[in-house]
Design a protein around this motif. Structure first.
Motif, mmCIF file in Angstrom:
data_model
loop_
_atom_site.group_PDB
_atom_site.id
_atom_site.type_symbol
_atom_site.label_atom_id
_atom_site.label_comp_id
_atom_site.label_asym_id
_atom_site.label_seq_id
_atom_site.Cartn_x
_atom_site.Cartn_y
_atom_site.Cartn_z
ATOM 1 N N ASN A 89 -50.621 15.586 -5.288
ATOM 2 C CA ASN A 89 -49.655 14.860 -6.102
ATOM 3 C C ASN A 89 -48.946 13.753 -5.297
ATOM 4 O O ASN A 89 -48.190 12.987 -5.852
ATOM 5 N N VAL A 90 -49.198 13.703 -3.995
ATOM 6 C CA VAL A 90 -48.631 12.597 -3.215
ATOM 7 C C VAL A 90 -49.508 11.368 -3.472
ATOM 8 O O VAL A 90 -50.666 11.325 -3.057
ATOM 9 N N LEU A 91 -48.960 10.403 -4.202
ATOM 10 C CA LEU A 91 -49.772 9.239 -4.566
ATOM 11 C C LEU A 91 -49.760 8.178 -3.472
ATOM 12 O O LEU A 91 -50.677 7.376 -3.370
ATOM 13 N N GLY A 92 -48.711 8.177 -2.679
ATOM 14 C CA GLY A 92 -48.666 7.158 -1.625
ATOM 15 C C GLY A 92 -47.525 7.413 -0.677
ATOM 16 O O GLY A 92 -46.688 8.293 -0.903
ATOM 17 N N CYS A 121 -51.305 3.515 -1.033
ATOM 18 C CA CYS A 121 -51.411 4.381 -2.207
ATOM 19 C C CYS A 121 -52.879 4.686 -2.448
ATOM 20 O O CYS A 121 -53.718 3.792 -2.327
ATOM 21 N N GLY A 122 -53.192 5.908 -2.829
ATOM 22 C CA GLY A 122 -54.581 6.286 -3.066
ATOM 23 C C GLY A 122 -54.978 6.033 -4.510
ATOM 24 O O GLY A 122 -54.408 6.611 -5.429
ATOM 25 N N ILE A 123 -55.964 5.146 -4.703
ATOM 26 C CA ILE A 123 -56.360 4.809 -6.086
ATOM 27 C C ILE A 123 -57.079 5.988 -6.746
ATOM 28 O O ILE A 123 -56.891 6.244 -7.933
ATOM 29 N N VAL A 130 -41.840 13.425 7.587
ATOM 30 C CA VAL A 130 -41.934 12.805 8.917
ATOM 31 C C VAL A 130 -43.220 11.991 9.032
ATOM 32 O O VAL A 130 -43.396 11.217 9.941
ATOM 33 N N ARG A 131 -44.144 12.192 8.056
ATOM 34 C CA ARG A 131 -45.429 11.496 7.999
ATOM 35 C C ARG A 131 -46.346 11.923 9.136
ATOM 36 O O ARG A 131 -45.918 12.198 10.240
ATOM 37 N N GLY A 132 -47.641 11.959 8.827
ATOM 38 C CA GLY A 132 -48.600 12.506 9.782
ATOM 39 C C GLY A 132 -48.960 11.626 10.976
ATOM 40 O O GLY A 132 -49.588 12.086 11.899
ATOM 41 N N TYR A 165 -61.999 6.268 5.319
ATOM 42 C CA TYR A 165 -62.935 7.371 5.598
ATOM 43 C C TYR A 165 -62.268 8.457 6.426
ATOM 44 O O TYR A 165 -61.747 8.176 7.507
ATOM 45 N N ARG A 166 -62.257 9.671 5.905
ATOM 46 C CA ARG A 166 -61.735 10.805 6.682
ATOM 47 C C ARG A 166 -62.629 12.009 6.433
ATOM 48 O O ARG A 166 -62.917 12.336 5.275
ATOM 49 N N TYR A 167 -63.028 12.668 7.526
ATOM 50 C CA TYR A 167 -63.898 13.827 7.385
ATOM 51 C C TYR A 167 -63.036 15.034 7.050
ATOM 52 O O TYR A 167 -62.659 15.810 7.920
ATOM 53 N N GLU A 168 -62.685 15.154 5.755
ATOM 54 C CA GLU A 168 -61.807 16.242 5.309
ATOM 55 C C GLU A 168 -62.626 17.249 4.516
ATOM 56 O O GLU A 168 -63.758 16.983 4.132
ATOM 57 N N ARG A 169 -62.001 18.391 4.242
ATOM 58 C CA ARG A 169 -62.666 19.357 3.363
ATOM 59 C C ARG A 169 -62.450 18.875 1.927
ATOM 60 O O ARG A 169 -61.324 18.841 1.439
ATOM 61 N N ARG A 203 -58.840 14.863 -2.645
ATOM 62 C CA ARG A 203 -59.083 14.752 -1.202
ATOM 63 C C ARG A 203 -60.571 14.485 -0.985
ATOM 64 O O ARG A 203 -61.395 15.382 -1.107
ATOM 65 N N LEU A 204 -60.888 13.246 -0.701
ATOM 66 C CA LEU A 204 -62.286 12.823 -0.563
ATOM 67 C C LEU A 204 -62.555 12.392 0.871
ATOM 68 O O LEU A 204 -61.628 12.224 1.664
ATOM 69 N N ARG A 205 -63.840 12.202 1.180
ATOM 70 C CA ARG A 205 -64.181 11.685 2.510
ATOM 71 C C ARG A 205 -64.233 10.169 2.500
ATOM 72 O O ARG A 205 -63.924 9.525 3.493
ATOM 73 N N THR A 259 -60.177 5.236 -1.709
ATOM 74 C CA THR A 259 -59.727 3.840 -1.720
ATOM 75 C C THR A 259 -58.207 3.775 -1.732
ATOM 76 O O THR A 259 -57.559 4.497 -2.480
ATOM 77 N N GLN A 260 -57.685 2.934 -0.881
ATOM 78 C CA GLN A 260 -56.229 2.725 -0.842
ATOM 79 C C GLN A 260 -55.928 1.252 -1.075
ATOM 80 O O GLN A 260 -56.633 0.380 -0.572
ATOM 81 N N PHE A 261 -54.850 0.994 -1.818
ATOM 82 C CA PHE A 261 -54.256 -0.344 -1.712
ATOM 83 C C PHE A 261 -52.951 -0.151 -0.948
ATOM 84 O O PHE A 261 -52.354 0.932 -0.981
HETATM 85 P P1 AMP Z 1 -51.857 8.642 4.119
HETATM 86 O O1 AMP Z 1 -52.486 7.434 4.765
HETATM 87 O O2 AMP Z 1 -52.452 9.930 4.581
HETATM 88 O O3 AMP Z 1 -50.380 8.613 4.103
HETATM 89 O O4 AMP Z 1 -52.285 8.554 2.599
HETATM 90 C C1 AMP Z 1 -51.713 7.656 1.680
HETATM 91 C C2 AMP Z 1 -52.301 7.952 0.323
HETATM 92 O O5 AMP Z 1 -53.715 7.796 0.347
HETATM 93 C C3 AMP Z 1 -52.110 9.404 -0.121
HETATM 94 O O6 AMP Z 1 -50.871 9.551 -0.732
HETATM 95 C C4 AMP Z 1 -53.238 9.574 -1.092
HETATM 96 O O7 AMP Z 1 -52.937 9.006 -2.360
HETATM 97 C C5 AMP Z 1 -54.340 8.762 -0.474
HETATM 98 N N1 AMP Z 1 -55.232 9.619 0.338
HETATM 99 C C6 AMP Z 1 -55.079 9.997 1.629
HETATM 100 N N2 AMP Z 1 -56.112 10.773 2.029
HETATM 101 C C7 AMP Z 1 -56.925 10.891 0.955
HETATM 102 C C8 AMP Z 1 -58.169 11.552 0.719
HETATM 103 N N3 AMP Z 1 -58.787 12.240 1.675
HETATM 104 N N4 AMP Z 1 -58.729 11.454 -0.507
HETATM 105 C C9 AMP Z 1 -58.136 10.741 -1.492
HETATM 106 N N5 AMP Z 1 -56.976 10.089 -1.330
HETATM 107 C C10 AMP Z 1 -56.376 10.152 -0.129
#
Ligand code: AMP
Length: 420
Positions: free
Chosen positions: A279-282, A306-308, A255-257, A110-114, A119-121, A124-126
């Motif tokens: 386009n960053v999948l993971g 990785c973001g499903i 450098v990763r966030g 869960y992230r409160y993003e625009r 980019r969702l709020r 799902t990640q594996f």
């Molecule tokens: P992060 O934890 O920010 O490094 O994100 C790892 C992966 O999770 C990203 O490469 C995306 O595939 C996915 N991801 C991160 N944030 C979002 C988001 N707000 N909506 C959808 N997928 C996301």
């Protein structure tokens, strides 16, 4: 009408099939690489993320879903998977076990993003977390596993971008160099980066706004500030990747966030839709200081996520997945109440033998049932009628060849399995 909250999705229809497929490929690959499924809570104490992801990170400053529960505890919906897994590792003293712990998870974050494409709020990640080993073989395994899963999903044109932040000493040296470089250029970076300069200057390098500016392009590179040990370690990781036949690109701007990374950091991008940040999948990295930071023992960790949702977006553009359809193997037809009782038993038997089976659930006429079976692309129609049933028989019609045959009920399962 009540609608879903902004930034969330419903997964239905053909998308559900793709989600099922991704989940099953992930589970199969994780099992082959000997990763154990771990499930941690979707909400945790807010402090966990402040101390791991970092209070100055964009995620914690602007994007977390925080609330106080009825017991006035400060709670946060997890924005990522690593913190919870590391907390569990420490709390359950899993570090006391002799072997390297290799975990995988698959769950909502869960992230409160625009909200925008990719980019969702709620998303799902594996991901995996490997705890207890600092051997570069693990860095190479984690990076290659992420790549091989996406490859197994038939995603092409992937690129791995890799970098090293080095150990604490290298990171500190680099930080100093970056700060003196940036100081005279602060008027040329965005307001957020001016703030980042005070809290965590490394973050300026992966700013979404300033990423193409000259200031960022000419910034000093982490790899030039690695001490001897860190440099050798990074070289070894790269060598192992070459032995695993994994292509990579050393990219100094990765450098990763998040606050907790050291040494190896990486991202995997799909070059097919380069125009968006989606386009960053993971991505992932090593976090050797995090376990201690969360009151655990001196230990080591590395992981990826990785973001499903984004993977599904990519799959939808691949021809192979355009016409995915659930295949019904048998459709059992009946009309009378007496036939229905037989149908209950026959349908259950077929299903328990793994045969995908559906039946008339809407009291339809025989004509209506034929139509439904066609809509479902059923391979076999099992047509029940009282006379045949009394003799222990059913009528089986191959819906592709239209041939019909009477089959003994006791042999029906074997007959279908033998002909599928
Ligand atoms: P992060 O934890 O920010 O490094 O994100 C790892 C992966 O999770 C990203 O490469 C995306 O595939 C996915 N991801 C991160 N944030 C979002 C988001 N707000 N909506 C959808 N997928 C996301």
């Amino acid at each position: 009408m009540i609608t879903k909250p902004k930034g969330t999705i419903d997964v239905t229809g053909n998308d559900s099939l793709l989600w099922d497929y991704v989940n099953s490929v992930v589970a199969t690959m994780m099992s082959a690489y000997n990763y154990e499924y771990i499930r941690t809570p979707i909400f945790e104490a807010s402090e966990l993320f402040h101390r791991s992801v970092g209070s100055s990170s964009d995620i914690v400053k602007k994007e977390t879903y925080d609330f106080q529960d009825k017991g006035e505890r400060h709670i946060t919906l997890r924005p990522e998977g690593t913190a919870g897994v590391v907390r569990s590792y420490i709390e359950n003293k899993l570090y006391a076990e002799p072997d390297v712990k290799k975990y995988f998870y698959n769950g909502t974050m869960y992230r409160y993003e625009r909200p925008q494409k990719g980019r969702l709020r709620e998303f799902t990640q594996f991901g995996v977390e490997v705890l207890g080993s600092n051997d570069p073989i693990i860095d190479a395994e984690v990076i290659s596993l992420q790549y091989r899963i996406l490859e197994a999903l038939h995603i092409e044109n992937l690129q791995i971008n890799i970098n090293s932040l080095g150990d604490s000493e290298s990171r500190e040296n680099y930080r100093e160099a970056l700060v003196s470089y940036l100081k005279p250029h602060l008027d040329k970076v965005c307001p957020d980066c001016q703030e980042r300069f005070k809290t965590n200057p490394l973050r300026i390098l992966d700013c979404k706004v300033d990423k193409d500016s000259e200031v960022i392009k000419n910034a000093p590179k982490t790899v030039d500030y690695l001490n001897k040990e860190s440099k050798e370690r990074f070289e070894t990781v790269l060598k192992y990747l070459r032995f695993l036949d994994i292509d990579y690109e050393v990219n100094p701007n990765i450098v990763r966030g998040l606050d907790y990374y050291d040494h190896t950091v990486f991202e995997i991008v799909s070059l097919d839709n380069e125009e968006t940040k989606a386009n960053v999948l993971g991505g992932g990295g090593r976090y050797n200081k995090l376990i201690k930071e969360l009151d655990g023992p001196e230990s080591y960790g590395i992981g990826f996520a990785c973001g499903i949702d984004r993977i599904i977006d990519v799959l939808k553009d691949i021809d192979l997945y355009k016409d995915v359809k659930k295949e019904i193997e048998c459709y059992v037809m009946y009309v009378s109440e007496e036939e229905k009782l037989y149908a209950l038993d026959i349908v259950q038997n077929l299903r328990l033998n793994g045969i995908v089976t559906e039946t008339n659930n809407l009291n339809k006429s025989l004509k209506g049932q034929f139509k439904e079976a066609d809509r479902l692309s059923a391979k076999y129609l099992i047509i029940l009628n009282n006379e045949d049933l009394k003799k222990g028989l059913v009528n089986v019609k191959d819906n592709r060849t239209k041939e019909e045959e009477k089959v003994d009920i006791a042999e029906l399962t074997e007959y279908i399995i033998g002909n599928l």
